[in-house]
Design a protein around this motif. Structure first.
Motif, PDB file in Angstrom:
ATOM      1  N   TYR A   1      34.592  45.272  43.262  1.00 36.38           N
ATOM      2  CA  TYR A   1      35.373  46.439  43.694  1.00 36.38           C
ATOM      3  C   TYR A   1      34.862  47.719  43.029  1.00 36.38           C
ATOM      4  O   TYR A   1      34.710  48.760  43.678  1.00 36.38           O
ATOM      5  CB  TYR A   1      36.854  46.248  43.342  1.00 36.38           C
TER       6      TYR A   1
ATOM      7  N   PHE B   1      48.850  36.659  43.933  1.00 34.33           N
ATOM      8  CA  PHE B   1      49.270  36.738  45.322  1.00 34.33           C
ATOM      9  C   PHE B   1      50.791  36.683  45.466  1.00 34.33           C
ATOM     10  O   PHE B   1      51.322  36.986  46.528  1.00 34.33           O
ATOM     11  CB  PHE B   1      48.621  35.602  46.123  1.00 34.33           C
TER      12      PHE B   1
ATOM     13  N   THR C   1      48.263  32.387  51.734  1.00 29.17           N
ATOM     14  CA  THR C   1      47.821  32.154  50.357  1.00 29.17           C
ATOM     15  C   THR C   1      47.636  30.672  50.057  1.00 29.17           C
ATOM     16  O   THR C   1      46.644  30.272  49.450  1.00 29.17           O
ATOM     17  CB  THR C   1      48.838  32.749  49.370  1.00 29.17           C
TER      18      THR C   1
ATOM     19  N   ARG D   1      44.001  43.942  51.635  1.00 30.15           N
ATOM     20  CA  ARG D   1      43.886  42.520  51.314  1.00 30.15           C
ATOM     21  C   ARG D   1      43.999  41.717  52.598  1.00 30.15           C
ATOM     22  O   ARG D   1      45.064  41.674  53.218  1.00 30.15           O
ATOM     23  CB  ARG D   1      44.978  42.093  50.329  1.00 30.15           C
TER      24      ARG D   1
ATOM     25  N   TYR E   1      40.872  48.818  49.078  1.00 28.86           N
ATOM     26  CA  TYR E   1      40.966  49.028  47.634  1.00 28.86           C
ATOM     27  C   TYR E   1      39.757  49.772  47.066  1.00 28.86           C
ATOM     28  O   TYR E   1      39.934  50.695  46.244  1.00 28.86           O
ATOM     29  CB  TYR E   1      41.165  47.691  46.934  1.00 28.86           C
TER      30      TYR E   1
ATOM     31  N   PHE F   1      48.338  47.091  47.114  1.00 32.80           N
ATOM     32  CA  PHE F   1      48.853  46.314  48.234  1.00 32.80           C
ATOM     33  C   PHE F   1      50.375  46.356  48.250  1.00 32.80           C
ATOM     34  O   PHE F   1      50.989  46.510  49.316  1.00 32.80           O
ATOM     35  CB  PHE F   1      48.367  44.866  48.129  1.00 32.80           C
TER      36      PHE F   1
ATOM     37  N   ALA G   1      43.503  44.572  43.735  1.00 31.61           N
ATOM     38  CA  ALA G   1      44.227  45.296  44.785  1.00 31.61           C
ATOM     39  C   ALA G   1      45.729  45.046  44.768  1.00 31.61           C
ATOM     40  O   ALA G   1      46.447  45.576  45.613  1.00 31.61           O
ATOM     41  CB  ALA G   1      43.662  44.915  46.157  1.00 31.61           C
ATOM     42  N   THR G   2      46.227  44.260  43.817  1.00 32.50           N
ATOM     43  CA  THR G   2      47.619  43.824  43.828  1.00 32.50           C
ATOM     44  C   THR G   2      48.596  44.992  43.878  1.00 32.50           C
ATOM     45  O   THR G   2      49.514  45.017  44.705  1.00 32.50           O
ATOM     46  CB  THR G   2      47.895  42.959  42.583  1.00 32.50           C
TER      47      THR G   2
ATOM     48  N   ASP H   1      36.144  39.347  40.809  1.00 32.95           N
ATOM     49  CA  ASP H   1      36.192  40.280  41.932  1.00 32.95           C
ATOM     50  C   ASP H   1      36.175  41.739  41.481  1.00 32.95           C
ATOM     51  O   ASP H   1      35.737  42.623  42.224  1.00 32.95           O
ATOM     52  CB  ASP H   1      37.464  40.054  42.764  1.00 32.95           C
TER      53      ASP H   1
ATOM     54  N   ARG I   1      33.644  42.513  51.227  1.00 33.42           N
ATOM     55  CA  ARG I   1      34.931  43.137  50.898  1.00 33.42           C
ATOM     56  C   ARG I   1      35.404  44.044  52.030  1.00 33.42           C
ATOM     57  O   ARG I   1      34.597  44.707  52.693  1.00 33.42           O
ATOM     58  CB  ARG I   1      34.803  43.971  49.619  1.00 33.42           C
TER      59      ARG I   1
END
Length: 467
Positions: free
Chosen positions: A46, A438, A430, A186, A77, A149, A145-146, A42, A73
């Motif tokens: 991005y 996640f 999730t 997300r 992000y 987010f 994006a963790t 991914d 997407r």
């Protein structure tokens, strides 16, 4: 400096040191700080979108003109990355460094949030435990994006607290804006806005019961409307954009793909007693492309029958190698997503018991990962079982601490609703996939839940819990 601000300074120093050490460790091991940036398939998507936004003002994954608008997407992000590029340049190392700044900010935010509900000492413990949690440090080195987010989730949590205290429409509007931004960063956050709306209405109902006529119902309606308006203000421009460029009023064309090729496939494998094959069956690794993907092949065989007017060339293009990672075909992507969603839902509906047991088991596996690798690793993996068990130990203890607290019913609504509700919302969105990325946003929520005292201490007039 006042005593109230001193813990923030200490945490800032320690957080900068820890994140700096993480960067130094990566640099010492590999010679670069951005070595892990593209470990996910991914990440390149991005990055390419962000470059096109920063350099050409176009939200697209295309590497050359014409730059086709991307609908796979959501924009949160990539726009963050594009903003960093415009300010600090397009170097990947700069983007990784920006995420470390967010990581430091997250520690300070968490302390500021938790000290409003528990003592300063407990709040520092919460912040320290999260700071030393290894997965959030590891994934901050990826272009994923963790970290962003989590920043937005903590900001939403803070606004939730302030809105509950001040009972002013503008704070509920801001709460809706923040909840909407979570989805744009997300889409796995899709359940958070409705869950928080239920929480707002439940809190209003409780207050009416306690205060009788002192809490007019009209105020509750205004607050709920302000919240919903805030969510709509954020999501509507993106939904309208997709309507204009693709003819569909939707967040993305990704939901059906994820449901069929990943979530429903996990349930099918579970029901067939082949859960150990999940890594091979759901792998997009080019080196494993020739390994059996039996459920995906089944989906591919069923897909053309749910679409009309296909040419032979289009039929040949409809396979998981093109679709599971979002690669475009000449077929309308949103129609493909709709058809795949129908297939996925039919697989889940045909296996209600397997769906329930798989989801519940996987929720536990997400919270205690990598314990599953220690006891029953999937085929095709060779984990160090002892190391996995030792790494999973703190997460198991955290999970047991939260469960013990729930059994003892020691949580009051004001302190526990947001972290508990958001954790459940994220778990449901999730599962049944197991991915520690996640879980990262759930960790600070769970730490607070585990460390809430058995009985709330009396609150002073200043709204602070005494030591």
């Amino acid at each position: 400096m006042s005593n109230a601000h001193r813990p923030f300074l200490y945490l800032l120093i320690v957080a900068v040191f820890v994140h700096g050490c993480a960067l130094a460790a990566v640099y010492r091991a590999t010679g670069r700080i951005d070595t892990f940036a593209f470990r996910s398939l991914d990440s390149q998507e991005y990055y390419q979108i962000a470059r096109n936004v920063a350099e050409h003002g176009t939200f697209s994954q295309s590497t050359e003109p014409p730059r086709r608008p991307d609908t796979w997407r959501t924009p949160g992000y990539p726009l963050f990355l594009a903003g960093v590029m415009l300010v600090g340049g397009g170097a990947v190392s700069t983007l990784i460094a920006a995420q470390q700044i967010l990581g430091v900010l997250n520690v300070l935010l968490l302390y500021g949030i938790t000290r409003r509900q528990i003592s300063d000492r407990r709040a520092i413990v919460v912040a320290w435990l999260f700071l030393m949690e290894p997965y959030h440090l590891y994934y901050s080195m990826w272009l994923m994006a963790t970290t962003l987010f989590l920043t937005l989730l903590l900001i939403t949590w803070l606004i939730w607290q302030i809105a509950a205290e001040r009972r002013q429409g503008r704070w509920f509007l801001l709460l809706g804006v923040s909840a909407g931004l979570l989805i744009l960063v997300r889409p796995v956050a899709i359940l958070i806005p409705p869950v928080l709306l239920v929480g707002l209405l439940w809190r209003a109902w409780q207050r009416r019961g306690l205060l009788a006529s002192a809490e007019p119902s009209a105020g509750t309606g205004r607050f709920a409307l302000s919240y919903v308006l805030g969510v709509a203000v954020v999501l509507s421009p993106w939904l309208i954009r997709n309507q204009v460029v693709a003819g569909h009023f939707a967040l993305s064309d990704q939901s059906g793909v994820v449901l069929a090729y990943f979530k429903a496939t996990e349930v099918v494998l579970w029901g067939e007693g082949r859960a150990d094959d999940r890594y091979a069956e759901t792998s997009l690794d080019p080196n494993r492309a020739e390994e059996p993907h039996t459920v995906w092949d089944r989906i591919d065989a069923e897909l053309p029958g749910r679409l009309t007017g296909l040419t032979e060339q289009q039929r040949l293009a409809l396979n998981w190698r093109n679709l599971a990672q979002g690669n475009r075909t000449t077929v309308d992507s949103f129609e493909l997503s709709r058809a795949l969603r129908g297939i996925g839902l039919s697989y889940l509906a045909a296996r209600p018991f397997s769906t329930l047991t798989c989801y519940l088991t996987r929720c536990g596996s997400i919270l205690t990962f990598p314990m599953n690798l220690a006891f029953r690793p999937p085929k095709g993996t060779e984990p160090a079982r002892l190391r996995s068990a030792l790494l999973a130990g703190p997460y198991v203890l955290l999970f047991l601490g939260v469960v013990a607290g729930l059994v003892r019913r020691r949580f009051d609504y004001d302190a526990a609703f947001f972290p508990l509700a958001c954790t459940v919302a994220l778990l449901l969105a999730t599962a049944p996939q197991i991915d520690p990325r996640f879980r990262v946003p759930m960790i600070p929520l769970l730490i607070l839940l585990a460390l809430l005292p058995g009985r709330r201490a009396p609150v002073t007039k200043a709204g602070k819990v005494p030591e």
